[in-house]
Scaffold this motif. Structure first.
Motif, PDB file in Angstrom:
ATOM      1  N   MET A   5      46.249  -4.947 -18.749  1.00 35.03           N
ATOM      2  CA  MET A   5      47.175  -3.903 -18.336  1.00 35.03           C
ATOM      3  C   MET A   5      46.951  -2.652 -19.156  1.00 35.03           C
ATOM      4  O   MET A   5      46.785  -2.718 -20.385  1.00 35.03           O
ATOM      5  N   GLN A   6      46.957  -1.519 -18.469  1.00 35.10           N
ATOM      6  CA  GLN A   6      46.816  -0.243 -19.158  1.00 35.10           C
ATOM      7  C   GLN A   6      47.910   0.700 -18.690  1.00 35.10           C
ATOM      8  O   GLN A   6      48.265   0.719 -17.511  1.00 35.10           O
ATOM      9  N   ASN A   7      48.406   1.472 -19.613  1.00 36.76           N
ATOM     10  CA  ASN A   7      49.343   2.520 -19.233  1.00 36.76           C
ATOM     11  C   ASN A   7      49.255   3.682 -20.195  1.00 36.76           C
ATOM     12  O   ASN A   7      48.857   3.514 -21.360  1.00 36.76           O
ATOM     13  N   PRO A   8      49.516   4.894 -19.710  1.00 36.84           N
ATOM     14  CA  PRO A   8      49.839   5.158 -18.311  1.00 36.84           C
ATOM     15  C   PRO A   8      48.585   5.111 -17.445  1.00 36.84           C
ATOM     16  O   PRO A   8      47.469   5.093 -17.953  1.00 36.84           O
ATOM     17  N   ARG A   9      48.734   5.096 -16.155  1.00 35.83           N
ATOM     18  CA  ARG A   9      47.571   5.123 -15.272  1.00 35.83           C
ATOM     19  C   ARG A   9      46.998   6.533 -15.178  1.00 35.83           C
ATOM     20  O   ARG A   9      45.795   6.710 -15.018  1.00 35.83           O
ATOM     21  N   HIS A  10      47.865   7.504 -15.244  1.00 39.40           N
ATOM     22  CA  HIS A  10      47.437   8.897 -15.211  1.00 39.40           C
ATOM     23  C   HIS A  10      48.168   9.636 -16.325  1.00 39.40           C
ATOM     24  O   HIS A  10      49.361   9.391 -16.553  1.00 39.40           O
ATOM     25  N   LEU A  11      47.456  10.530 -16.987  1.00 44.42           N
ATOM     26  CA  LEU A  11      48.029  11.266 -18.104  1.00 44.42           C
ATOM     27  C   LEU A  11      47.496  12.693 -18.067  1.00 44.42           C
ATOM     28  O   LEU A  11      46.287  12.910 -18.040  1.00 44.42           O
ATOM     29  N   VAL A  12      48.401  13.635 -18.071  1.00 45.84           N
ATOM     30  CA  VAL A  12      48.027  15.055 -18.093  1.00 45.84           C
ATOM     31  C   VAL A  12      48.470  15.648 -19.411  1.00 45.84           C
ATOM     32  O   VAL A  12      49.629  15.489 -19.816  1.00 45.84           O
ATOM     33  N   ARG A  13      47.550  16.300 -20.094  1.00 46.71           N
ATOM     34  CA  ARG A  13      47.852  16.942 -21.368  1.00 46.71           C
ATOM     35  C   ARG A  13      47.276  18.354 -21.380  1.00 46.71           C
ATOM     36  O   ARG A  13      46.270  18.632 -20.725  1.00 46.71           O
ATOM     37  N   ARG A  14      47.919  19.213 -22.144  1.00 43.02           N
ATOM     38  CA  ARG A  14      47.388  20.557 -22.366  1.00 43.02           C
ATOM     39  C   ARG A  14      46.507  20.515 -23.610  1.00 43.02           C
ATOM     40  O   ARG A  14      46.689  19.673 -24.497  1.00 43.02           O
ATOM     41  N   ARG A  15      45.568  21.422 -23.671  1.00 44.78           N
ATOM     42  CA  ARG A  15      44.684  21.507 -24.827  1.00 44.78           C
ATOM     43  C   ARG A  15      45.489  21.564 -26.117  1.00 44.78           C
ATOM     44  O   ARG A  15      46.468  22.293 -26.212  1.00 44.78           O
ATOM     45  N   GLY A  16      45.088  20.775 -27.084  1.00 44.97           N
ATOM     46  CA  GLY A  16      45.762  20.756 -28.371  1.00 44.97           C
ATOM     47  C   GLY A  16      46.817  19.679 -28.508  1.00 44.97           C
ATOM     48  O   GLY A  16      47.238  19.370 -29.634  1.00 44.97           O
ATOM     49  N   GLN A  17      47.230  19.070 -27.402  1.00 46.32           N
ATOM     50  CA  GLN A  17      48.225  18.010 -27.478  1.00 46.32           C
ATOM     51  C   GLN A  17      47.551  16.684 -27.841  1.00 46.32           C
ATOM     52  O   GLN A  17      46.329  16.582 -27.932  1.00 46.32           O
ATOM     53  N   GLU A  18      48.386  15.671 -28.022  1.00 46.70           N
ATOM     54  CA  GLU A  18      47.884  14.338 -28.338  1.00 46.70           C
ATOM     55  C   GLU A  18      47.994  13.439 -27.107  1.00 46.70           C
ATOM     56  O   GLU A  18      48.933  13.549 -26.327  1.00 46.70           O
ATOM     57  N   ALA A  19      47.020  12.547 -26.961  1.00 46.31           N
ATOM     58  CA  ALA A  19      47.063  11.559 -25.884  1.00 46.31           C
ATOM     59  C   ALA A  19      47.068  10.168 -26.499  1.00 46.31           C
ATOM     60  O   ALA A  19      46.287   9.880 -27.414  1.00 46.31           O
ATOM     61  N   ARG A  20      47.964   9.325 -25.998  1.00 45.30           N
ATOM     62  CA  ARG A  20      48.027   7.920 -26.448  1.00 45.30           C
ATOM     63  C   ARG A  20      47.852   7.014 -25.247  1.00 45.30           C
ATOM     64  O   ARG A  20      48.647   7.065 -24.306  1.00 45.30           O
ATOM     65  N   LEU A  21      46.829   6.185 -25.305  1.00 41.45           N
ATOM     66  CA  LEU A  21      46.526   5.282 -24.209  1.00 41.45           C
ATOM     67  C   LEU A  21      46.745   3.854 -24.701  1.00 41.45           C
ATOM     68  O   LEU A  21      46.319   3.502 -25.799  1.00 41.45           O
ATOM     69  N   ARG A  22      47.400   3.058 -23.872  1.00 36.59           N
ATOM     70  CA  ARG A  22      47.764   1.703 -24.290  1.00 36.59           C
ATOM     71  C   ARG A  22      47.058   0.652 -23.454  1.00 36.59           C
ATOM     72  O   ARG A  22      46.821   0.835 -22.263  1.00 36.59           O
ATOM     73  N   CYS A  23      46.755  -0.458 -24.098  1.00 36.95           N
ATOM     74  CA  CYS A  23      46.067  -1.557 -23.426  1.00 36.95           C
ATOM     75  C   CYS A  23      46.634  -2.881 -23.899  1.00 36.95           C
ATOM     76  O   CYS A  23      46.655  -3.162 -25.101  1.00 36.95           O
ATOM     77  N   SER A  24      47.080  -3.693 -22.956  1.00 33.19           N
ATOM     78  CA  SER A  24      47.508  -5.057 -23.264  1.00 33.19           C
ATOM     79  C   SER A  24      46.471  -6.012 -22.702  1.00 33.19           C
ATOM     80  O   SER A  24      46.245  -6.042 -21.487  1.00 33.19           O
ATOM     81  N   PRO A  25      45.805  -6.792 -23.545  1.00 32.00           N
ATOM     82  CA  PRO A  25      44.751  -7.695 -23.042  1.00 32.00           C
ATOM     83  C   PRO A  25      45.338  -8.827 -22.225  1.00 32.00           C
ATOM     84  O   PRO A  25      46.553  -9.047 -22.188  1.00 32.00           O
ATOM     85  N   MET A  26      44.440  -9.547 -21.564  1.00 29.80           N
ATOM     86  CA  MET A  26      44.860 -10.733 -20.820  1.00 29.80           C
ATOM     87  C   MET A  26      45.457 -11.739 -21.786  1.00 29.80           C
ATOM     88  O   MET A  26      45.088 -11.788 -22.967  1.00 29.80           O
ATOM     89  N   LYS A  27      46.330 -12.559 -21.283  1.00 34.21           N
ATOM     90  CA  LYS A  27      46.967 -13.588 -22.101  1.00 34.21           C
ATOM     91  C   LYS A  27      45.899 -14.503 -22.684  1.00 34.21           C
ATOM     92  O   LYS A  27      44.997 -14.970 -21.973  1.00 34.21           O
ATOM     93  N   GLY A  28      45.975 -14.711 -23.979  1.00 36.09           N
ATOM     94  CA  GLY A  28      45.007 -15.580 -24.633  1.00 36.09           C
ATOM     95  C   GLY A  28      43.775 -14.872 -25.134  1.00 36.09           C
ATOM     96  O   GLY A  28      42.933 -15.464 -25.803  1.00 36.09           O
ATOM     97  N   HIS A  29      43.646 -13.584 -24.829  1.00 33.53           N
ATOM     98  CA  HIS A  29      42.495 -12.806 -25.290  1.00 33.53           C
ATOM     99  C   HIS A  29      42.870 -12.045 -26.557  1.00 33.53           C
ATOM    100  O   HIS A  29      43.917 -11.408 -26.623  1.00 33.53           O
ATOM    101  N   SER A  30      41.980 -12.103 -27.532  1.00 34.48           N
ATOM    102  CA  SER A  30      42.280 -11.449 -28.803  1.00 34.48           C
ATOM    103  C   SER A  30      41.272 -10.362 -29.156  1.00 34.48           C
ATOM    104  O   SER A  30      41.278  -9.863 -30.283  1.00 34.48           O
TER     105      SER A  30
END
Lengths: 116, 113
Positions: A5-30
């Motif tokens: 799972m990843q979120n957000p699916r779409h992210l809009v940022r202006r130049r100079g801002q910060e972007a944070r992208l998240r990822c949850s792996p499959m169950k049991g995956h490390s």
């Protein structure tokens, strides 16, 4: 069994801002991998992490980019002071136990980052 | 450095025909070769993979062959259907120090009904 799972699916940022992208792996995956895909191009490896440990960050730009995979919670790819060239699709993949027969990487749906 | 070349970049076939996509890798230490299908706006989906101790693998209409001596591997899709239309990526993995995948540049396959 939910996939990667990843979120957000779409992210809009202006130049100079910060972007944070998240990822949850499959169950049991490390093990988590981050890849970047520019328009009409293949995927480029960025970083490989285990829980609380960066294994390989040879594909990460030297500045503004960082990644973590804490003991609890999702893996996060952080881009500080974004520039237009950061616009791309960022994919996360997970695997159960690399180096053995179960090394297949399963990809999430991606986060499409647009920097204005 | 590690490199994977993929050909052709685009491929158009008639429904029912076969499609072949070829990849060449540079590092002889590569030991795992997956193929991914990517549809528009989605993440790559694993369709088949092969390990270096095997020369060929088949799963219904999809097959992959590996020639370790020549360092190339190919994807074969038989009896193509319109829903096979997508971008296909090959990849190679080296596991002696990391498990990252090196991807080819992709092949846009279009199957015409």
């Amino acid at each position: 069994n939910a996939g990667v799972m990843q979120n957000p699916r779409h992210l809009v940022r202006r130049r100079g801002q910060e972007a944070r992208l998240r990822c949850s792996p499959m169950k049991g995956h490390s093990h988590v991998y981050w890849y970047r895909q520019l328009p009409e191009e293949g995927l480029k490896f960025m970083v490989y992490l285990q829980k609380e440990n960066i294994i390989d960050e040879s594909g990460m730009p030297k500045e503004r980019f960082s990644a973590e995979f804490p003991k609890e919670g999702p893996s996060i790819l952080r881009i500080q002071q974004v520039v237009r060239g950061d616009s791309a699709a960022y994919f996360c993949a997970s695997s159960p136990l690399p180096g053995r027969s179960e090394e297949t990487q399963y990809f999430g749906p991606g986060t499409r980052l647009l920097v204005l | 450095g590690e490199n994977v070349e993929q050909h052709p970049s685009t491929l158009s076939v008639q429904e029912g025909d076969s499609a072949v996509i070829k990849c060449t890798y540079s590092d002889s230490a590569s030991n795992y070769f997956p193929w991914y299908k990517q549809e528009l706006g989605k993440g790559p989906q694993l369709i088949i993979d092969i390990r270096s101790n095997v020369g060929e693998k088949k799963d219904q209409r999809i097959a992959v062959t590996l020639n370790k001596t020549a360092k190339h591997f190919s994807l074969h899709i038989t009896e193509t259907q319109p829903e096979d239309s997508a971008v296909y990526f090959c990849a190679a993995r080296i596991s002696y120090n990391t498990d990252k995948l090196i991807f080819g540049t992709g092949t846009r396959l279009q199957v015409f009904p």
